[in-house]
Design a protein around this motif. Structure first.
Motif, short mmCIF file in Angstrom:
data_model
loop_
_atom_site.label_atom_id
_atom_site.label_comp_id
_atom_site.label_asym_id
_atom_site.label_seq_id
_atom_site.Cartn_x
_atom_site.Cartn_y
_atom_site.Cartn_z
N MET A 44 9.56 3.54 -11.97
CA MET A 44 8.64 3.21 -10.87
C MET A 44 9.25 3.66 -9.54
N THR A 45 8.45 4.38 -8.77
CA THR A 45 8.94 4.81 -7.45
C THR A 45 8.62 3.75 -6.41
N VAL A 46 9.63 3.40 -5.63
CA VAL A 46 9.46 2.43 -4.56
C VAL A 46 9.92 3.06 -3.25
N TYR A 47 9.70 2.34 -2.17
CA TYR A 47 10.16 2.81 -0.85
C TYR A 47 11.19 1.82 -0.35
N TYR A 62 -8.11 -0.31 -4.52
CA TYR A 62 -8.99 0.07 -5.62
C TYR A 62 -9.35 1.53 -5.43
N GLY A 63 -9.20 2.31 -6.48
CA GLY A 63 -9.55 3.72 -6.40
C GLY A 63 -8.77 4.46 -5.32
N GLY A 64 -7.53 4.05 -5.09
CA GLY A 64 -6.67 4.78 -4.16
C GLY A 64 -6.83 4.38 -2.71
N ARG A 65 -7.64 3.35 -2.44
CA ARG A 65 -7.79 2.90 -1.04
C ARG A 65 -7.45 1.43 -0.92
N PHE A 66 -6.77 1.10 0.17
CA PHE A 66 -6.37 -0.29 0.38
C PHE A 66 -7.49 -1.06 1.05
N TYR A 67 -7.75 -2.25 0.52
CA TYR A 67 -8.86 -3.06 1.02
C TYR A 67 -8.37 -3.95 2.17
N MET A 68 -9.10 -3.95 3.28
CA MET A 68 -8.80 -4.77 4.46
C MET A 68 -7.37 -4.49 4.97
N ALA A 69 -6.96 -3.24 4.86
CA ALA A 69 -5.59 -2.88 5.23
C ALA A 69 -5.30 -3.26 6.69
N GLU A 70 -6.28 -3.02 7.57
CA GLU A 70 -6.01 -3.28 9.00
C GLU A 70 -5.73 -4.76 9.25
N ALA A 71 -6.49 -5.63 8.56
CA ALA A 71 -6.28 -7.08 8.73
C ALA A 71 -4.90 -7.48 8.20
N ASP A 89 7.62 1.22 12.15
CA ASP A 89 6.45 2.03 12.48
C ASP A 89 5.34 1.74 11.44
N LEU A 90 4.31 1.02 11.86
CA LEU A 90 3.30 0.60 10.89
C LEU A 90 2.43 1.78 10.43
N ASP A 91 2.27 2.80 11.30
CA ASP A 91 1.51 3.98 10.85
C ASP A 91 2.24 4.66 9.69
N ARG A 92 3.56 4.70 9.85
CA ARG A 92 4.38 5.29 8.78
C ARG A 92 4.22 4.45 7.49
N LEU A 93 4.17 3.13 7.64
CA LEU A 93 4.04 2.28 6.45
C LEU A 93 2.69 2.45 5.77
N ARG A 94 1.66 2.74 6.57
CA ARG A 94 0.34 3.02 5.96
C ARG A 94 0.45 4.26 5.07
N ASP A 95 1.14 5.29 5.58
CA ASP A 95 1.33 6.52 4.79
C ASP A 95 2.19 6.25 3.56
N VAL A 96 3.21 5.42 3.76
CA VAL A 96 4.10 5.07 2.63
C VAL A 96 3.28 4.43 1.52
N ALA A 97 2.38 3.53 1.90
CA ALA A 97 1.58 2.82 0.90
C ALA A 97 0.75 3.81 0.08
N LEU A 98 0.14 4.77 0.77
CA LEU A 98 -0.68 5.76 0.05
C LEU A 98 0.19 6.66 -0.83
N THR A 99 1.35 7.02 -0.32
CA THR A 99 2.25 7.87 -1.10
C THR A 99 2.72 7.14 -2.35
N LEU A 100 2.98 5.84 -2.22
CA LEU A 100 3.41 5.07 -3.39
C LEU A 100 2.34 5.05 -4.47
N LEU A 101 1.07 4.91 -4.03
CA LEU A 101 -0.02 4.95 -5.02
C LEU A 101 0.00 6.29 -5.76
N ALA A 102 0.13 7.37 -4.99
CA ALA A 102 0.09 8.70 -5.59
C ALA A 102 1.28 8.91 -6.53
#
Ligand code: PLP
Length: 282
Positions: free
Chosen positions: A1-4, A37-46, A64-77
């Motif tokens: 499993m890949t983690v950050y 779900y389906g590669g998108r985070f639900y209510m991510a901004e909240a 850097d929260l923008d970086r963490l948003r990208d990290v989250a998507l990269t982890l899914l991929a």
């Protein structure tokens, strides 16, 4: 499993948390959980907004929260979790420093750990409803911060498990606050009631979505404390949470709720929440 971990994507087995990490020594940190779900985070901004509030309340430097948003998507991929349901855990601590209770004189960077895993929605329990127990709310006075210090929740959850219950519901000063890892609502004569947003509960993202669904669906609701002795007089009780969804409660301790089956409003909100999530209306 890949983690950050602290700027790097790596295999989970290669993560080394320092024994001087303040999260390890003092539970000096916060966390967040976001469903996808389906590669998108639900209510991510909240969720990110709540993370930001938790960090600010503890005066931990915000990564850097923008970086963490990208990290989250990269982890899914990277973990091949772009289909179906998954959940992200984000853990942030005040970082590494020699042991002292007060903040370090020269604070280092926060420790940041993020991981994703597949998750199966509890559909059978959603249909059947769950048993719960009441426990004294022995938590601190800032339950609105999503702190890593979860011992009272751990003990409550273990008591629930030993009682064959899905969750333990906290009672503070004679009122129902929330579950060990969930928000709680009760329905009396068609009106949904939930504890107001104070320092005694976590401001649940699911709670916010459910109140929004009530507004849009013309379902009356009020944010007011539920006295302990009136909980079991409710027609319906439900637990809410990111991984819990809208969970019908059919009994509390020895008492049945309503006719002992999931309530009509509970099931309506359950379906509406799930539809929003899989339809990805953020
Ligand atoms: C104590 C507590 N209350 C409520 C919730 C529900 O919050 P959310 O809907 O944001 O998942 C959680 C979730 O972890 C929790 O730990």
């Amino acid at each position: 499993m890949t983690v950050y971990f602290n700027g790097e994507f790596l295999d989970k087995g290669r993560v080394c948390v320092s024994p001087d990490d303040r999260g390890f020594l003092l539970a000096d940190g916060v966390y967040e959980v976001i469903a996808s779900y389906g590669g998108r985070f639900y209510m991510a901004e909240a969720h990110f907004a709540r993370l930001s509030r938790s960090l600010a309340a503890l005066r931990i430097a915000e990564p850097d929260l923008d970086r963490l948003r990208d990290v989250a998507l990269t982890l899914l991929a990277r973990n091949d979790l772009q289909q179906g349901h998954a959940k992200l855990y984000l853990q942030i601590t005040r970082g590494v420093a020699s042991r002292s209770h007060a903040f370090p004189e020269a604070p280092g960077p926060p420790t940041v750990y993020a991981t994703v895993e597949a998750y199966t929605p509890p559909e059978q329990l959603w249909a059947r409803g769950v048993h719960t127990i009441l426990v004294p709310d022995i938590r601190w006075a800032r339950c609105d911060i999503k702190s890593l210090a979860l011992l009272p929740n751990v003990l409550a959850s273990q008591r629930a498990k030993e009682a064959g219950a899905y969750d333990a519901i906290f009672v503070r000063d004679g009122v129902i606050t929330e579950g060990s890892h969930t928000s709680i609502c009760a329905v009396y004569a068609g009106e949904l009631i939930t504890h107001p947003l104070t320092h005694h509960i976590l401001g649940g993202v699911t709670r916010d979505v459910v109140l929004d669904l009530c507004r849009r669906g013309d379902i009356p609701y009020r944010e007011r404390p539920i006295p302990e002795e009136t909980l079991c007089e409710a027609d319906e009780v439900m637990l809410l949470g990111t991984t819990t969804g809208v969970m019908p409660v059919t009994s509390v301790g020895r008492q049945r709720i309503g006719d002992g089956r999931p309530g009509v409003l509970t099931l309506r909100l359950q379906r509406a929440l799930h539809a929003r999530m899989v339809g990805i209306e953020a």
